[in-house]
Design a protein around this motif. Structure first.
Motif, PDB file in Angstrom:
ATOM      1  N   CYS A 102     -15.840 -13.149 -11.083  1.00 49.95           N
ATOM      2  CA  CYS A 102     -14.561 -13.226 -10.357  1.00 49.95           C
ATOM      3  C   CYS A 102     -13.614 -14.080 -11.200  1.00 49.95           C
ATOM      4  CB  CYS A 102     -14.736 -13.850  -8.979  1.00 49.95           C
ATOM      5  SG  CYS A 102     -13.140 -14.344  -8.270  1.00 49.95           S
ATOM      6  N   PRO A 103     -12.495 -13.505 -11.641  1.00 50.46           N
ATOM      7  CA  PRO A 103     -11.551 -14.251 -12.493  1.00 50.46           C
ATOM      8  C   PRO A 103     -10.464 -14.969 -11.700  1.00 50.46           C
ATOM      9  CG  PRO A 103     -10.888 -11.952 -12.378  1.00 50.46           C
ATOM     10  CD  PRO A 103     -12.098 -12.100 -11.473  1.00 50.46           C
ATOM     11  N   HIS A 104     -10.517 -14.864 -10.361  1.00 45.85           N
ATOM     12  CA  HIS A 104      -9.383 -15.301  -9.538  1.00 45.85           C
ATOM     13  C   HIS A 104      -9.396 -16.783  -9.219  1.00 45.85           C
ATOM     14  CE1 HIS A 104     -10.176 -10.964  -8.453  1.00 45.85           C
ATOM     15  NE2 HIS A 104      -9.005 -10.936  -9.060  1.00 45.85           N
ATOM     16  N   CYS A 110      -9.129 -13.546  -2.956  1.00 44.63           N
ATOM     17  CA  CYS A 110      -9.828 -12.291  -3.229  1.00 44.63           C
ATOM     18  C   CYS A 110     -11.123 -12.237  -2.413  1.00 44.63           C
ATOM     19  CB  CYS A 110     -10.152 -12.195  -4.719  1.00 44.63           C
ATOM     20  SG  CYS A 110     -11.263 -13.503  -5.245  1.00 44.63           S
ATOM     21  N   CYS A 112     -13.930 -11.426  -3.936  1.00 46.78           N
ATOM     22  CA  CYS A 112     -15.063 -11.653  -4.836  1.00 46.78           C
ATOM     23  C   CYS A 112     -15.403 -13.124  -5.058  1.00 46.78           C
ATOM     24  CB  CYS A 112     -14.874 -10.914  -6.165  1.00 46.78           C
ATOM     25  SG  CYS A 112     -13.242 -10.861  -6.881  1.00 46.78           S
ATOM     26  N   ARG A 113     -14.438 -14.021  -4.923  1.00 51.64           N
ATOM     27  CA  ARG A 113     -14.735 -15.425  -5.223  1.00 51.64           C
ATOM     28  C   ARG A 113     -15.703 -16.009  -4.202  1.00 51.64           C
ATOM     29  NH1 ARG A 113     -13.180 -20.055  -7.890  1.00 51.64           N
ATOM     30  NH2 ARG A 113     -13.167 -21.911  -6.598  1.00 51.64           N
TER      31      ARG A 113
HETATM   32 ZN   LIG Z   1     -12.132 -12.725  -7.136  1.00 49.15          ZN
END
Ligand SMILES: [Zn+2]
Ligand SMILES: [Mg+2]
Length: 189
Positions: A102-104, A110, A112-113
């Protein structure tokens, strides 16, 4: 979500050990693992991962990398760190079948985090993974929350000297996680 899959190793419907990356496989840093030279495997990591493979699990890494979204880790370095990890784990005979990042940033909200279970859920549904037979090994409370929400058992690594393990799902390193999972299998639990 950034997904890397090894088409040779990924298997459908296979029991899986999900692993957080920083603080589990490699040493965490106070201010992100930002450059390839900051990626240092723990001494017991490769042995433990090989044992998981011998026990019939595939390995999938699930990692928050908000340093990307914050502009602290460059995409170039991110890619290099990823390549180094794959290369070293392959060299030691324990390459992962897939890696999810997860790049956020937290404020991006998001799915995904972690502690949200997005990356685990995606992996489980895409590869039809039997989540009840799976474990997610992480070093933070947020990893354990993601595991619970995704329906797999969480095992938390609390490094020696931090604090003493509180319950039977806390261990001091990846090799202790192997013993714990072996015990589960023996009990058929
Ligand atoms: Zn994410
Ligand atoms: Mg971690």
């Amino acid at each position: 979500m950034i997904v890397w899959i090894d088409p040779i190793r990924i298997r459908l419907r296979k029991k899986t050990i999900f692993l957080d990356r920083d603080g589990v496989i490699n040493e965490d840093r106070e201010y992100y693992v930002k450059r390839p030279d900051e990626f240092v495997l723990y001494p017991e990591a490769a042995t433990a991962l090989r044992l998981f493979l011998q026990l019939g699990f595939q390995l999938i890494i699930i990692s928050n990398q908000s340093g990307l979204g914050r502009g602290i880790i460059s995409w170039d370095n991110f890619q290099k760190i990823h390549n180094i990890m794959i290369k070293r784990l392959s060299f030691y005979g324990c390459p992962p079948a897939a890696v999810f990042y997860c790049p956020h940033r937290p404020e991006d909200n998001c799915f995904c985090r972690k502690p949200r279970p997005g990356m685990l859920v995606e992996a489980i549904s895409n590869f039809d993974i039997p989540s009840l037979e799976c474990f997610f090994i992480g070093d933070r409370k947020t990893d354990m929350e993601a595991a619970t929400q995704a329906g797999c058992r969480g095992i938390r690594i609390v490094r020696k000297g931090r604090r003493t393990p509180k319950n039977r799902f806390e261990v001091q390193n990846l090799l202790e996680a192997v013993s714990l999972i072996t015990k589960f299998r023996l009990q058929g639990d």
